[in-house]
Design an enzyme around this catalytic site. Structure first.
Site: not given
Ligand code: PLP
Length: 431
Positions: A145, A240, A268
């Site tokens: 994701y 990511d 995060k």
């Molecule tokens: C949470 C998440 C996102 C998206 O971040 P948001 O702050 O919710 O837009 C992207 N990549 C990963 C791996 C994530 O866990």
């Protein structure tokens, strides 16, 4: 029995004015077949709902709260920033300090741009990779994701997987046509894809340790080989690390596995519970970002004073000696405790974890190595386990394809209480 009257009332009121009653889909508890609890406040490793119930919190706001809720240094930093003003739309020293700390901690980052969310970070990184290479296509892995931008909503993990939405209406075919997908941990499939399309691929984006199909560690040669092949083909490798950044090690998964990407997305934890994201990487690539270069990306609230204050204080605490060892030990204690409890009660499941995150995949008999494996999990059993744990005062992710996060505020006693709750929940499930 916990009572949830106030939560039920709040949810009813919410559904009148907010789609599904929530501002992010998984919060609705749909896949665990019960109504969500509304939170009043949080402290340390505990959440308190509007009915006065207390829970040990293993969501940690889905990752950011690695220090626990209301950490005194984070609160003090935000309070001090508040005195000076909440937004200027102009540059501040705190932004430089946060960028400097990120550059010093993360091996692959020479320069970094702050944004407001992980979604912004990944969409900006892909735009930059396309601008830098002059190529169009991107590769993502099934079950990873990367936020909710159009081009990533193909075989995506997290809420997209939980709600079994194949992609999403509203995403044009032309946009997703430029997104190629491959199974995680499958070098053969990747080699075939690169043979066919290598010269047209701008970027490969990957969660180095996927946590949005549940936690799925990479095979030993997966990341190093991915690094070698992308380098040979002139493809920008994007890690990511929105979840893994500052969680698997001070320098994230890239430090832990010794594999350095071209670009890194963060989010995060770097906001310490306030909205921050970031993308950064090699100087040569980052130099293409406006106003130094032609690749446009901007943000009214980017580098926000409160958010950067919270992020800086969080990274400051995380930079202290011993912090990651402690997180590692507690994460392992939780994962092992859950695994042993399940075995004692004959509940079929696989527990996978790394550092301070873990997932219990129900109905599994062997390792979960990719999205197809993960999708074979027994989500009904997970839902029953989730509800049994909530009733026992433990708040897990309300979906199978997520991780449980341990924070510095989770002490040995709390881990012990959690494992005991799981013991009793498994017994109920097995009985
Ligand atoms: C949470 C998440 C996102 C998206 O971040 P948001 O702050 O919710 O837009 C992207 N990549 C990963 C791996 C994530 O866990």
């Amino acid at each position: 029995m916990h009572h949830h009257q106030m939560s039920a009332r709040a949810f009813e009121a919410a559904r009148e004015v907010i789609p599904g009653g929530v501002n992010s889909p998984v919060r609705a508890f749909k896949s665990v077949q019960c109504d969500p609890v509304f939170i009043e406040r949080a402290s340390g490793c505990r959440l308190f709902d509007v009915d006065g119930n207390a829970y040990l919190d293993y969501i940690g706001s889905w990752g950011p709260m690695i220090l626990g809720h209301g950490h005194p240094e984070v609160r003090a930093a935000v309070a001090a920033a508040l005195e000076d003003g909440t937004s200027f739309g102009a540059s501040t020293w705190r932004e430089v300090a946060l960028a400097r700390r990120i550059v010093d901690m993360v091996p692959g980052i020479d320069m970094v741009r702050l944004v407001n969310s992980g979604t912004e970070a990944t969409m900006s990184a892909v735009r930059l990779a396309r601008g830098f290479t002059g190529r169009k296509k991107i590769v993502k892995f099934d079950g990873c994701y990367h936020g909710h931008a159009d081009g990533f909503l193909v075989k995506a993990g997290s809420g997209v997987a939980t709600l079994a939405i194949p992609g999403s209406p509203g995403v044009p075919d032309e946009v997703v046509a430029a997104t190629l997908t491959a199974p995680f941990n499958d070098l053969e499939a990747l080699e075939a894809l690169f043979d066919r399309e290598g010269g047209d691929i701008a970027a490969v984006i990957v969660e180095p340790v996927p946590a949005n199909m549940g936690v799925v560690p990479p095979d030993g040669d997966f990341l190093p080989t991915l690094r070698r092949w992308t380098e040979e083909l002139g493809i920008v490798l994007v890690f990511d690390e929105v979840i893994t950044g500052f969680r698997l090690a001070p320098g994230g998964a890239q430090e832990r596995f010794g594999v350095v990407p071209d670009l890194t997305c963060l989010g995060k934890i770097i906001g310490g519970g306030l909205p921050v994201g970031a993308y950064g990487g090699r100087r040569e690539i980052m130099a293409q970002v406006a106003p130094d270069g032609p690749v446009y990306q901007a943000g009214t609230l980017s580098g926000n004073p409160l958010a950067t204050a919270a992020g800086l204080a969080t990274l400051e605490v995380l930079s202290r000696p011993g912090v990651y060892d402690l997180l590692e030990e507690r994460g392992r204690a939780l994962a092992e405790g859950l695994g042993e409890a399940a075995r004692r009660h004959g509940v079929a499941c696989t527990v996978q974890g790394i550092a301070s995150m873990a997932t219990v995949f129900f109905g599994q008999t062997g390792p979960v190595r990719n999205f197809d494996d993960a999708l074979r999990s027994d989500t009904g059993a997970y839902a029953r386990f989730f509800r049994a744990m909530l009733e026992r005062g433990v708040y897990l992710a309300p979906a199978q394809f997520e991780a449980a996060f341990v924070s510095l505020a989770h002490g040995w006693d709390e881990i012990e209480v959690t494992v005991q709750a799981a013991e009793s929940a498994f017994k109920e499930l097995a009985g």
